[in-house]
Enzyme design. Sequence first.
Site, PDB file in Angstrom:
ATOM      1  N   LYS A  50     -14.746   8.473  -2.912  1.00  0.00           N
ATOM      2  CA  LYS A  50     -14.824   7.058  -3.285  1.00  0.00           C
ATOM      3  C   LYS A  50     -14.069   6.194  -2.274  1.00  0.00           C
ATOM      4  O   LYS A  50     -14.561   5.151  -1.849  1.00  0.00           O
ATOM      5  CB  LYS A  50     -14.240   6.850  -4.677  1.00  0.00           C
ATOM      6  CG  LYS A  50     -14.206   5.399  -5.128  1.00  0.00           C
ATOM      7  CD  LYS A  50     -13.233   5.191  -6.266  1.00  0.00           C
ATOM      8  CE  LYS A  50     -11.801   5.388  -5.813  1.00  0.00           C
ATOM      9  NZ  LYS A  50     -10.826   5.265  -6.918  1.00  0.00           N
ATOM     10  N   TYR A 176     -12.412   0.678 -14.275  1.00  0.00           N
ATOM     11  CA  TYR A 176     -12.178   0.687 -12.834  1.00  0.00           C
ATOM     12  C   TYR A 176     -13.284   1.402 -12.071  1.00  0.00           C
ATOM     13  O   TYR A 176     -13.600   1.035 -10.931  1.00  0.00           O
ATOM     14  CB  TYR A 176     -10.806   1.267 -12.508  1.00  0.00           C
ATOM     15  CG  TYR A 176     -10.679   2.766 -12.637  1.00  0.00           C
ATOM     16  CD1 TYR A 176     -10.886   3.595 -11.540  1.00  0.00           C
ATOM     17  CD2 TYR A 176     -10.327   3.358 -13.842  1.00  0.00           C
ATOM     18  CE1 TYR A 176     -10.770   4.959 -11.640  1.00  0.00           C
ATOM     19  CE2 TYR A 176     -10.209   4.728 -13.963  1.00  0.00           C
ATOM     20  CZ  TYR A 176     -10.428   5.532 -12.860  1.00  0.00           C
ATOM     21  OH  TYR A 176     -10.321   6.897 -12.967  1.00  0.00           O
ATOM     22  N   ILE A 177     -13.935   2.396 -12.671  1.00  0.00           N
ATOM     23  CA  ILE A 177     -15.004   3.106 -11.962  1.00  0.00           C
ATOM     24  C   ILE A 177     -16.198   2.190 -11.734  1.00  0.00           C
ATOM     25  O   ILE A 177     -16.712   2.078 -10.617  1.00  0.00           O
ATOM     26  CB  ILE A 177     -15.413   4.377 -12.731  1.00  0.00           C
ATOM     27  CG1 ILE A 177     -14.262   5.382 -12.752  1.00  0.00           C
ATOM     28  CG2 ILE A 177     -16.654   5.009 -12.103  1.00  0.00           C
ATOM     29  CD1 ILE A 177     -14.539   6.631 -13.569  1.00  0.00           C
ATOM     30  N   THR A 321      -4.721  11.344 -10.751  1.00  0.00           N
ATOM     31  CA  THR A 321      -4.447  12.563  -9.994  1.00  0.00           C
ATOM     32  C   THR A 321      -2.956  12.855  -9.839  1.00  0.00           C
ATOM     33  O   THR A 321      -2.510  13.973 -10.120  1.00  0.00           O
ATOM     34  CB  THR A 321      -5.126  12.485  -8.613  1.00  0.00           C
ATOM     35  OG1 THR A 321      -6.540  12.531  -8.808  1.00  0.00           O
ATOM     36  CG2 THR A 321      -4.701  13.634  -7.720  1.00  0.00           C
ATOM     37  N   HIS A 448       8.625 -10.793   7.934  1.00  0.00           N
ATOM     38  CA  HIS A 448       7.778 -11.964   8.163  1.00  0.00           C
ATOM     39  C   HIS A 448       7.004 -11.834   9.477  1.00  0.00           C
ATOM     40  O   HIS A 448       7.564 -11.385  10.467  1.00  0.00           O
ATOM     41  CB  HIS A 448       8.657 -13.218   8.204  1.00  0.00           C
ATOM     42  CG  HIS A 448       7.885 -14.492   8.315  1.00  0.00           C
ATOM     43  ND1 HIS A 448       7.176 -15.030   7.264  1.00  0.00           N
ATOM     44  CD2 HIS A 448       7.694 -15.321   9.373  1.00  0.00           C
ATOM     45  CE1 HIS A 448       6.599 -16.143   7.649  1.00  0.00           C
ATOM     46  NE2 HIS A 448       6.889 -16.343   8.934  1.00  0.00           N
ATOM     47  N   GLU A 453       6.220  -9.767   1.718  1.00  0.00           N
ATOM     48  CA  GLU A 453       7.487 -10.485   1.618  1.00  0.00           C
ATOM     49  C   GLU A 453       7.506 -11.430   0.408  1.00  0.00           C
ATOM     50  O   GLU A 453       8.590 -11.808  -0.059  1.00  0.00           O
ATOM     51  CB  GLU A 453       7.765 -11.275   2.896  1.00  0.00           C
ATOM     52  CG  GLU A 453       6.814 -12.447   3.151  1.00  0.00           C
ATOM     53  CD  GLU A 453       7.168 -13.220   4.414  1.00  0.00           C
ATOM     54  OE1 GLU A 453       8.353 -13.572   4.591  1.00  0.00           O
ATOM     55  OE2 GLU A 453       6.244 -13.461   5.221  1.00  0.00           O
TER      56      GLU A 453
END
Length: 459
Positions: A50, A176-177, A321, A448, A453
Amino acid sequence: MTYDYDLFVIGAGSGGLAASKRAASYGAKVAIAEQDLVGGTCVIRGCIPKKLMVYSSHFPALFHDAAGYGWKVGEAELDWEYFITAIDKEVRRLSHLHISYLEKAGVELISSHATLVDAHTVEVDGRKVTADKILIAVGGRPIKPDLPGMEYGITSNEMFHLKEKPKHIAVIGAGYIGTEFACIMRGLGCEVTQIIRKELILKGFDEDIRTNIQEGMTNHGIKIIRNTVVESVEKVPEGLKLTLSGDNAEPVIADVFLVATGRIPNVDGLGLENAGVELVPSAIEGPGYSTMNAIAVNEYSQTSQENIFAVGDVTDRINLTPVAIGEGRAFADSEFGNNRRVFSHEDVATAVFSTPEAATVGLTEAEARQKLGDDGVTVYRARFRPLFHSLTGAEERTMMKLVVDANTDKVLGAHMVGENSAEIIQGVAIAVKMGATKKDFDATVGIHPTAAEEFVTMR
């Protein structure tokens, strides 16, 4: 009693591999059974292939953005067959690499399906073997709702083996898949329609993550049909016709239909009933959705049978995982390494490799307010255009957010949407896990110019 093995592991995915190698390092005699390629979902049909697809999907935008910096990029074309073949080749290379790791660790690999006969006996490769301890680490699998025409849909398993690039892909599922594949396929040049049952994608994530990803997806040309469900699917001359109901009931016609409505623990065919291993039910809401069962475990990943353990997605705790790996190693340390310990499921960082990308660690704003009350939570939030896009003209936005305990100043959660979110949140997760305060963040000097930041300059 003498056993054939000190430990027999069923399933050579992330958790099983980690546990077997760690146990073997302590001198245990270990065997592991796997009927598929070694590596599990992550290596074979999940995280790795993926992420390779995610990388590829970003190139068209980079070609376009280069013009803002004075580069002239010619016509670009994706060789789909080469692309898919290259991913498959890499997956198989990694699978063989994991086999070599088992060999080096002294773990015996048995390429076969394994079934429990009783609490200490496993039937595998046509024979019965015994083990002092058994670990179940068989993961999960995609599930389709029981609706007419679902046989025409593919799951995430088949996404890595499409013979041709779809012209139009329809995705059902707001997790999410489904979200990641919708973004991948759009980046690769497909027309994409994502159908979700609620107003927003990614239930369970922080609200700002959900809204910012969804806005970004829409800006990238993904059509998201909200508050709508698929009633049925049928083949028509133009492709696959999805009949819908809800706020937007106009049918959708696509040439590929991805069903990303969830995964369930892979408990079927293990013979759990033969060994007295108990399951815990968990309902999946919605019409056509069934009830799933996961293996019940305690904090030490021990099942109802004292010598049988389970880790990873088959227990349906946190299905990631690194979590399966952590659970597997904690099990091995506890049972074979004379180091009894519990794997912590708190403050586990995770990412959504969508476009825009997102990552998160700790409590969402809603969880924190539920726990501490509105007056007990302070939220710091920033939303800005990344410096990179100051020359590209693209309407990209980065969102960063800290959820803080108003009484102790402890940072309870950190959330980000934007490029490199996962890489940035991985570092922030260390601070959150250690209990850093907002003052600790404020006292840290930023690098920066970077997006990261902003986490130490938010006021």
